[in-house]
Design a protein around this motif. Structure first.
Motif, short mmCIF file in Angstrom:
data_model
loop_
_atom_site.label_atom_id
_atom_site.label_comp_id
_atom_site.label_asym_id
_atom_site.label_seq_id
_atom_site.Cartn_x
_atom_site.Cartn_y
_atom_site.Cartn_z
N GLY A 152 39.69 21.75 -41.04
CA GLY A 152 38.27 21.59 -41.36
C GLY A 152 37.81 22.51 -42.47
N ARG A 153 38.22 23.79 -42.40
CA ARG A 153 37.83 24.75 -43.44
C ARG A 153 38.42 24.37 -44.79
N SER A 154 39.65 23.87 -44.79
CA SER A 154 40.29 23.48 -46.05
C SER A 154 39.57 22.32 -46.70
N ILE A 155 39.24 21.31 -45.91
CA ILE A 155 38.55 20.14 -46.45
C ILE A 155 37.13 20.52 -46.87
N SER A 156 36.45 21.33 -46.06
CA SER A 156 35.10 21.78 -46.43
C SER A 156 35.10 22.60 -47.70
N ALA A 157 36.16 23.37 -47.91
CA ALA A 157 36.25 24.20 -49.11
C ALA A 157 36.51 23.38 -50.36
N GLY A 158 37.04 22.17 -50.19
CA GLY A 158 37.27 21.32 -51.36
C GLY A 158 38.64 20.70 -51.47
N ALA A 159 39.55 20.99 -50.53
CA ALA A 159 40.85 20.32 -50.57
C ALA A 159 40.64 18.84 -50.25
N MET A 219 21.90 25.59 -46.41
CA MET A 219 23.21 26.14 -46.06
C MET A 219 23.26 26.49 -44.58
N HIS A 220 22.18 27.04 -44.06
CA HIS A 220 22.13 27.39 -42.64
C HIS A 220 22.17 26.13 -41.77
N LYS A 221 21.33 25.15 -42.09
CA LYS A 221 21.27 23.93 -41.29
C LYS A 221 22.57 23.14 -41.32
N LEU A 222 23.31 23.21 -42.44
CA LEU A 222 24.55 22.45 -42.58
C LEU A 222 25.79 23.32 -42.33
N SER A 223 25.57 24.55 -41.86
CA SER A 223 26.65 25.48 -41.52
C SER A 223 27.62 25.71 -42.68
N CYS A 224 27.07 25.97 -43.84
CA CYS A 224 27.87 26.23 -45.04
C CYS A 224 27.85 27.73 -45.34
N SER A 225 29.01 28.26 -45.67
CA SER A 225 29.07 29.68 -45.99
C SER A 225 29.05 29.95 -47.49
N HIS A 226 29.27 28.92 -48.30
CA HIS A 226 29.28 29.04 -49.75
C HIS A 226 28.48 27.90 -50.37
N VAL A 227 27.89 28.14 -51.51
CA VAL A 227 27.13 27.11 -52.22
C VAL A 227 28.04 25.92 -52.55
N HIS A 228 29.29 26.22 -52.91
CA HIS A 228 30.22 25.13 -53.24
C HIS A 228 30.46 24.24 -52.02
N LEU A 234 41.06 30.81 -51.92
CA LEU A 234 41.51 30.47 -53.26
C LEU A 234 40.95 29.11 -53.71
N ILE A 235 40.76 28.19 -52.77
CA ILE A 235 40.16 26.89 -53.11
C ILE A 235 38.81 27.10 -53.77
N PHE A 236 37.98 27.95 -53.18
CA PHE A 236 36.65 28.21 -53.75
C PHE A 236 36.76 28.75 -55.17
N LYS A 237 37.69 29.68 -55.39
CA LYS A 237 37.86 30.26 -56.72
C LYS A 237 38.34 29.21 -57.72
#
Length: 162
Positions: free
Chosen positions: A39-46, A138-147, A13-16
């Motif tokens: 970690g996932r929450s902060i990476s997503a934008g929280a 995205m691959h090098k920085l282990s990101c699953s979303h552009v955001h 939902l953070i991504f949305k």
């Protein structure tokens, strides 16, 4: 925002929310204290992570920090998890240091909010080339979303002043 939601999860939902309102400041309020969720929450934008068993002072401190645009993590989160999150951040820094010159250039432009079409026009390269570089980043920085990529890059590239 909580992680455990009826019919979904708060991290997705953070991504949305960020797609609709990029400047929205989110505090995760959860019973989960694992490194993965934090970690996932902060990476997503929280910008903050507070545990449900924390005292009200933690939430107050989180709100104050978030209104100033600062990250806040509950003081009851174990130090080992904080150390692991910082270590992960160091790994991202190392990954950025190892980008090719063109990847670095494109990463900097992405961090400034440039769209792929704008990057194409500025660098005189094809849209496909921009997409390939963005995928590599995205691959090098282990990101699953552009955001998520944008959030990580903004930590490492200072915003240009107009």
């Amino acid at each position: 925002l909580d992680i455990t939601l009826k019919g979904g999860d708060g991290i997705s939902l953070i991504f949305k929310i960020k797609e609709i309102a990029a400047d929205c400041r989110i505090i995760m309020y959860s019973m989960h204290s694992s490194k993965e969720y934090i970690g996932r929450s902060i990476s997503a934008g929280a910008l903050a992570y507070v545990l449900k068993n924390d005292r009200m002072e933690e939430m107050t401190a989180a709100v104050e920090s978030v209104t100033q645009g600062k990250i806040y993590l509950s003081s009851s989160i174990p130090q080992t998890i904080l150390s692991e999150l910082l270590s992960d951040r160091k790994n991202t820094k190392n990954a950025i240091d190892n980008l090719t010159p063109r990847e670095y250039e494109i990463a900097s432009m992405i961090s400034q909010g440039n769209t792929p079409n704008q990057i194409t026009e500025i660098l005189f390269i094809s849209p496909k080339t921009v997409r390939v570089h963005r995928t590599n980043l995205m691959h090098k920085l282990s990101c699953s979303h552009v955001h998520e990529l944008l959030l990580q890059l903004r930590d490492y590239f200072p915003k240009e002043s107009n």
